[in-house]
Design a protein around this motif. Structure first.
Motif, PDB file in Angstrom:
ATOM      1  N   HIS A 254      62.026  48.841  14.846  1.00 13.44           N
ATOM      2  CA  HIS A 254      63.428  48.767  15.245  1.00 13.44           C
ATOM      3  C   HIS A 254      63.600  48.707  16.766  1.00 13.44           C
ATOM      4  CE1 HIS A 254      64.133  50.349  11.076  1.00 13.44           C
ATOM      5  NE2 HIS A 254      65.087  49.442  11.153  1.00 13.44           N
ATOM      6  N   GLY A 255      62.487  48.620  17.490  1.00 12.00           N
ATOM      7  CA  GLY A 255      62.545  48.594  18.944  1.00 12.00           C
ATOM      8  C   GLY A 255      63.429  47.513  19.530  1.00 12.00           C
ATOM      9  N   PRO A 256      63.305  46.258  19.080  1.00 11.19           N
ATOM     10  CA  PRO A 256      64.133  45.200  19.680  1.00 11.19           C
ATOM     11  C   PRO A 256      65.632  45.464  19.574  1.00 11.19           C
ATOM     12  CG  PRO A 256      62.298  44.219  18.507  1.00 11.19           C
ATOM     13  CD  PRO A 256      62.259  45.683  18.202  1.00 11.19           C
ATOM     14  N   GLU A 257      66.091  45.954  18.446  1.00  7.81           N
ATOM     15  CA  GLU A 257      67.526  46.220  18.318  1.00  7.81           C
ATOM     16  C   GLU A 257      67.932  47.438  19.144  1.00  7.81           C
ATOM     17  OE1 GLU A 257      68.355  48.397  14.199  1.00  7.81           O
ATOM     18  OE2 GLU A 257      66.906  46.769  13.948  1.00  7.81           O
ATOM     19  N   MET A 258      67.002  48.387  19.307  1.00  4.18           N
ATOM     20  CA  MET A 258      67.320  49.558  20.113  1.00  4.18           C
ATOM     21  C   MET A 258      67.374  49.215  21.596  1.00  4.18           C
ATOM     22  SD  MET A 258      68.054  51.656  17.895  1.00  4.18           S
ATOM     23  CE  MET A 258      68.580  52.823  19.130  1.00  4.18           C
ATOM     24  N   TYR A 259      66.645  48.193  22.046  1.00  2.00           N
ATOM     25  CA  TYR A 259      66.806  47.716  23.421  1.00  2.00           C
ATOM     26  C   TYR A 259      68.260  47.304  23.662  1.00  2.00           C
ATOM     27  CZ  TYR A 259      62.204  47.539  25.670  1.00  2.00           C
ATOM     28  OH  TYR A 259      61.023  47.866  26.309  1.00  2.00           O
ATOM     29  N   LYS A 260      68.838  46.581  22.716  1.00  2.00           N
ATOM     30  CA  LYS A 260      70.226  46.133  22.858  1.00  2.00           C
ATOM     31  C   LYS A 260      71.190  47.313  22.821  1.00  2.00           C
ATOM     32  CE  LYS A 260      69.330  41.617  20.727  1.00  2.00           C
ATOM     33  NZ  LYS A 260      69.628  40.718  19.592  1.00  2.00           N
ATOM     34  N   THR A 261      70.944  48.242  21.910  1.00  2.00           N
ATOM     35  CA  THR A 261      71.817  49.417  21.802  1.00  2.00           C
ATOM     36  C   THR A 261      71.786  50.228  23.090  1.00  2.00           C
ATOM     37  OG1 THR A 261      71.472  49.533  19.408  1.00  2.00           O
ATOM     38  CG2 THR A 261      72.227  51.548  20.510  1.00  2.00           C
ATOM     39  N   PHE A 262      70.580  50.419  23.639  1.00  3.55           N
ATOM     40  CA  PHE A 262      70.422  51.189  24.867  1.00  3.55           C
ATOM     41  C   PHE A 262      71.067  50.471  26.049  1.00  3.55           C
ATOM     42  CE2 PHE A 262      67.139  52.761  28.172  1.00  3.55           C
ATOM     43  CZ  PHE A 262      67.938  53.829  28.528  1.00  3.55           C
ATOM     44  N   ARG A 263      70.800  49.185  26.177  1.00  2.70           N
ATOM     45  CA  ARG A 263      71.362  48.439  27.306  1.00  2.70           C
ATOM     46  C   ARG A 263      72.884  48.439  27.269  1.00  2.70           C
ATOM     47  NH1 ARG A 263      71.151  42.034  27.378  1.00  2.70           N
ATOM     48  NH2 ARG A 263      72.550  42.537  25.650  1.00  2.70           N
ATOM     49  N   ASP A 264      73.449  48.219  26.085  1.00  3.75           N
ATOM     50  CA  ASP A 264      74.902  48.100  25.952  1.00  3.75           C
ATOM     51  C   ASP A 264      75.594  49.446  25.790  1.00  3.75           C
ATOM     52  OD1 ASP A 264      74.477  45.383  26.115  1.00  3.75           O
ATOM     53  OD2 ASP A 264      74.502  45.086  23.945  1.00  3.75           O
ATOM     54  N   LYS A 265      74.792  50.536  25.805  1.00  2.99           N
ATOM     55  CA  LYS A 265      75.320  51.905  25.721  1.00  2.99           C
ATOM     56  C   LYS A 265      76.204  52.072  24.481  1.00  2.99           C
ATOM     57  CE  LYS A 265      75.160  52.105  30.762  1.00  2.99           C
ATOM     58  NZ  LYS A 265      74.624  50.724  30.898  1.00  2.99           N
ATOM     59  N   ARG A 266      75.711  51.532  23.365  1.00  2.00           N
ATOM     60  CA  ARG A 266      76.435  51.636  22.099  1.00  2.00           C
ATOM     61  C   ARG A 266      75.985  52.875  21.332  1.00  2.00           C
ATOM     62  NH1 ARG A 266      74.832  45.956  21.070  1.00  2.00           N
ATOM     63  NH2 ARG A 266      73.646  46.804  19.322  1.00  2.00           N
ATOM     64  N   ASP A 267      76.831  53.313  20.420  1.00  2.00           N
ATOM     65  CA  ASP A 267      76.471  54.377  19.485  1.00  2.00           C
ATOM     66  C   ASP A 267      76.072  55.663  20.210  1.00  2.00           C
ATOM     67  OD1 ASP A 267      76.108  55.390  16.890  1.00  2.00           O
ATOM     68  OD2 ASP A 267      73.953  54.947  16.940  1.00  2.00           O
ATOM     69  N   GLY A 268      76.664  55.907  21.383  1.00  2.00           N
ATOM     70  CA  GLY A 268      76.360  57.119  22.120  1.00  2.00           C
ATOM     71  C   GLY A 268      74.927  57.208  22.610  1.00  2.00           C
ATOM     72  N   CYS A 269      74.292  56.074  22.793  1.00  2.00           N
ATOM     73  CA  CYS A 269      72.864  56.049  23.116  1.00  2.00           C
ATOM     74  C   CYS A 269      72.605  56.451  24.571  1.00  2.00           C
ATOM     75  CB  CYS A 269      72.300  54.647  22.860  1.00  2.00           C
ATOM     76  SG  CYS A 269      70.524  54.554  23.075  1.00  2.00           S
ATOM     77  N   VAL A 270      71.796  57.485  24.768  1.00  2.00           N
ATOM     78  CA  VAL A 270      71.354  57.903  26.093  1.00  2.00           C
ATOM     79  C   VAL A 270      69.846  57.711  26.240  1.00  2.00           C
ATOM     80  CG1 VAL A 270      71.204  59.822  27.745  1.00  2.00           C
ATOM     81  CG2 VAL A 270      73.257  59.553  26.319  1.00  2.00           C
ATOM     82  N   LYS A 271      69.069  58.072  25.220  1.00  2.00           N
ATOM     83  CA  LYS A 271      67.616  57.922  25.285  1.00  2.00           C
ATOM     84  C   LYS A 271      67.051  57.630  23.902  1.00  2.00           C
ATOM     85  CE  LYS A 271      63.645  58.110  27.533  1.00  2.00           C
ATOM     86  NZ  LYS A 271      63.331  57.134  28.607  1.00  2.00           N
ATOM     87  N   VAL A 272      66.163  56.615  23.847  1.00  2.00           N
ATOM     88  CA  VAL A 272      65.564  56.164  22.595  1.00  2.00           C
ATOM     89  C   VAL A 272      64.086  56.539  22.567  1.00  2.00           C
ATOM     90  CG1 VAL A 272      65.017  54.186  21.135  1.00  2.00           C
ATOM     91  CG2 VAL A 272      67.148  54.209  22.446  1.00  2.00           C
ATOM     92  N   VAL A 273      63.661  57.171  21.491  1.00  2.00           N
ATOM     93  CA  VAL A 273      62.244  57.406  21.231  1.00  2.00           C
ATOM     94  C   VAL A 273      61.834  56.558  20.031  1.00  2.00           C
ATOM     95  CG1 VAL A 273      60.540  59.105  20.433  1.00  2.00           C
ATOM     96  CG2 VAL A 273      62.183  59.721  22.208  1.00  2.00           C
ATOM     97  N   LEU A 274      60.695  55.889  20.161  1.00  2.00           N
ATOM     98  CA  LEU A 274      60.154  55.057  19.086  1.00  2.00           C
ATOM     99  C   LEU A 274      58.891  55.700  18.541  1.00  2.00           C
ATOM    100  CD1 LEU A 274      60.524  51.527  20.762  1.00  2.00           C
ATOM    101  CD2 LEU A 274      62.097  52.618  19.138  1.00  2.00           C
ATOM    102  N   LYS A 275      58.734  55.672  17.214  1.00  2.00           N
ATOM    103  CA  LYS A 275      57.568  56.236  16.547  1.00  2.00           C
ATOM    104  C   LYS A 275      56.764  55.118  15.901  1.00  2.00           C
ATOM    105  CE  LYS A 275      58.458  60.774  16.874  1.00  2.00           C
ATOM    106  NZ  LYS A 275      57.516  61.828  17.238  1.00  2.00           N
ATOM    107  N   PRO A 276      55.601  54.772  16.459  1.00  3.91           N
ATOM    108  CA  PRO A 276      54.763  53.735  15.839  1.00  3.91           C
ATOM    109  C   PRO A 276      54.317  54.124  14.426  1.00  3.91           C
ATOM    110  CG  PRO A 276      54.070  54.158  18.085  1.00  3.91           C
ATOM    111  CD  PRO A 276      55.044  55.240  17.732  1.00  3.91           C
TER     112      PRO A 276
END
Length: 390
Positions: free
Chosen positions: A368-390
Motif C-alpha cells: 500500500h506504499g504508493p497510495e500512502m505516498y499520495k495520502t501523506f503528500r496531500d495530508k489526507r485522512d489526518g495523515c502525519v506519519k506513515v509506517v510500512l510493514k514489509p
C-alpha cells in the motif's frame, strides 16, 4: 523481493526486484521489519531533487534483523541482531567521522565526484536518496544491503517495539539536532515552522532541552493539534499573521531561536514572495521555495539563531541577507549526524522521557506504499506519519 520503486514525478510502485547481496566485506543484509515514508521522500516523489533514476528503490528510515554479515563487519554485527539503520552511511574512520560530523563522511558516497561538482565537496552517502548521494537502494523494501555496516547501525535492546525506536534512524535525531544546535537557554522562545514529523520531534526536543516557550507554525489541523499536545503554542498561518502573533507572544522582541522544519517546498497564503517563488520555479529559474527562511530572518530576535533541518536541494532567491548580517544572526544547518545523538536518545526512550511512536497515524503493508505516498503528500485522512510493514 518487494520494494517501493521510483519511476518519475508522482509515480512510485511496489514491484518485485532482485534481492540484495553482500558486495563488500563490510556489508550486511538486513531483513526489514518496519520502514517509514519521510517528508524528504516527498521531495523525490514530486521530483524536486536532482539525480533520481527510474528504478531507484526509495526509503531511508528503516530497521530490521541482520540476516547476513560480511567478513569485515562480523566484529560489530552478528546474524540475528536487531538494528535501526541511520539514513547517513558512515565509514567511521575518516576525519569527519572522527569529529562526529557523520553526514559529511568523506568515504561513503560512491558518487563523490558528482556531489563535489555540485556542492564543492562530497557529502555522505544516503539510502534511497538520489545518485548525488551514492545511488544506494533504499529501505522501503523487504531486504536492504547496508554498506559500512560495522558503523552504519544502531543496535536495539530487547523490550522496545519497532514503533518506539524506528525513528532513531532519521526524524528523532533530526529534530533533536535542530534543537540542540540552537544552544537553547532557559529564557528562550523557540519558534518552529512546520509541524510535520520532524517538526513534532523538534517541538519535544526543544522542550526537553529546556526552552521557556515553544511556538509551532503550520496550517494543518491534525498537525497543529499534535503540536499543542506536545506542549507548543500554535499558530495557524492561514488564520492569523505569523509576524504579528510572534510579536505578541514575545513582547515585541521576537523569538531567540527559529527552526525551519519545512525546507524547499514551503507553502504560504497569498504572500508576494510565495507567488514569486512559484512563478520562478515553474520557469526553472529557482528550485526551492524559501518563504520560511525569509520569514525567520525577519522575525528572529537580533543576535538569535536560525536552525535549518528542512532539506534544500538547489537555488533560492530573494533572501534578505543584509537583514541577517545586520541583525547578527547565526545560521546552523545540515543533514543529521545521526550516530552523534543515538546513544543519548535511545536512553531517553528507555527511561520513558519520550515515546516517538506518538507521531504515527497510519500503518500499512508495503504493497500500500504508493497510495500512502499520495495520502501523506496531500495530508489526507489526518495523515502525519506513515509506517510500512514489509
Amino acid at each position: 523481493m518487494k520494494a517501493i520503486v521510483w519511476h518519475g514525478a508522482g509515480d512510485v510502485r511496489c514491484e518485485t526486484v532482485p534481492d540484495p547481496g553482500i558486495e563488500h566485506p563490510r556489508d550486511a543484509i538486513v531483513k526489514v521489519s518496519a520502514c517509514a515514508i519521510c517528508g524528504s521522500d516527498l521531495h523525490l516523489y514530486d521530483h524536486f531533487m536532482p539525480g533520481m533514476q527510474s528504478g531507484d528503490i526509495l526509503g531511508h528510515e528503516f530497521m530490521g534483523e541482520v540476516v547476513e554479515v560480511g567478513a569485515e563487519a562480523k566484529g560489530a554485527l552478528t546474524v540475528g541482531d536487531r538494528v535501526v539503520v541511520p539514513f547517513t552511511i558512515i565509514c567511521g574512520e575518516c576525519e569527519q567521522c572522527r569529529r562526529g560530523n557523520f553526514s559529511v563522511c568523506e568515504r561513503s558516497n560512491r558518487n563523490k565526484d558528482v556531489a563535489a561538482k555540485l556542492f564543492g565537496h562530497t557529502t555522505a552517502g544516503l539510502f534511497g536518496y538520489t545518485h548525488l548521494t551514492g545511488g544506494y537502494a533504499g529501505g522501503q523494501a523487504e531486504y536492504v544491503r547496508v554498506p559500512f555496516a560495522d558503523h552504519t547501525h544502531v543496535k536495539i535492546p530487547g523490550g522496545l517495539t519497532d514503533e518506539q525506536v524506528l525513528f532513531l534512524g532519521d526524524i528523532f535525531p533530526t529534530g533533536w539536532q535542530a534543537a540542540a544546535q540552537c544552544d537553547i537557554q532557559p529564557t528562550d522562545t523557540v519558534a518552529i515552522w512546520g509541524c510535520g514529523p520532524v517538526g513534532q520531534m523538534t517541538i519535544r526536543s526543544a522542550l526537553l532541552l529546556g526552552a521557556k516557550q515553544v511556538i509551532a507554525i503550520d496550517r494543518v489541523p491534525e498537525r497543529l493539534s499534535m503540536a499543542e499536545a506536545g506542549g507548543a503554542v500554535t499558530i495557524d498561518f492561514e488564520q492569523e499573521s505569523v509576524v504579528e502573533r510572534l510579536s505578541e507572544l514575545t513582547g515585541g522582541k521576537g523569538p531567540e531561536k527559529c527552526i525551519d522544519a519545512v525546507g524547499m517546498e514551503a507553502h504560504a497564503t497569498a504572500t508576494l514572495d510565495s507567488m514569486f517563488d512559484r512563478a520562478k520555479q515553474a520557469m526553472m529559474l529557482e528550485s526551492d521555495r524559501a518563504h520560511v527562511l525569509r520569514e525567520m530572518i525577519y522575525v528572529c530576535r537580533p543576535a538569535g539563531t536560525l536552525s535549518i533541518p528542512g532539506v534544500y536541494g538547489g537555488l533560492i532567491d530573494k533572501i534578505p541577507f543584509g537583514a541577517s548580517m545586520n541583525k547578527g544572526l547565526t545560521w546552523r544547518m545540515g543533514q543529521t549526524h545521526v550516530n552523534r545523538w543515538t546513544d543519548d536518545l535511545l536512553r531517553r526512550i528507555q527511561e520513558g522521557q519520550i515515546d516517538p511512536s506518538f507521531v504515527i497515524t497510519h500503518t500499512e503493508s508495503l504493497e500500500h506504499g504508493p497510495e500512502m505516498y499520495k495520502t501523506f503528500r496531500d495530508k489526507r485522512d489526518g495523515c502525519v506519519k506513515v509506517v510500512l510493514k514489509p
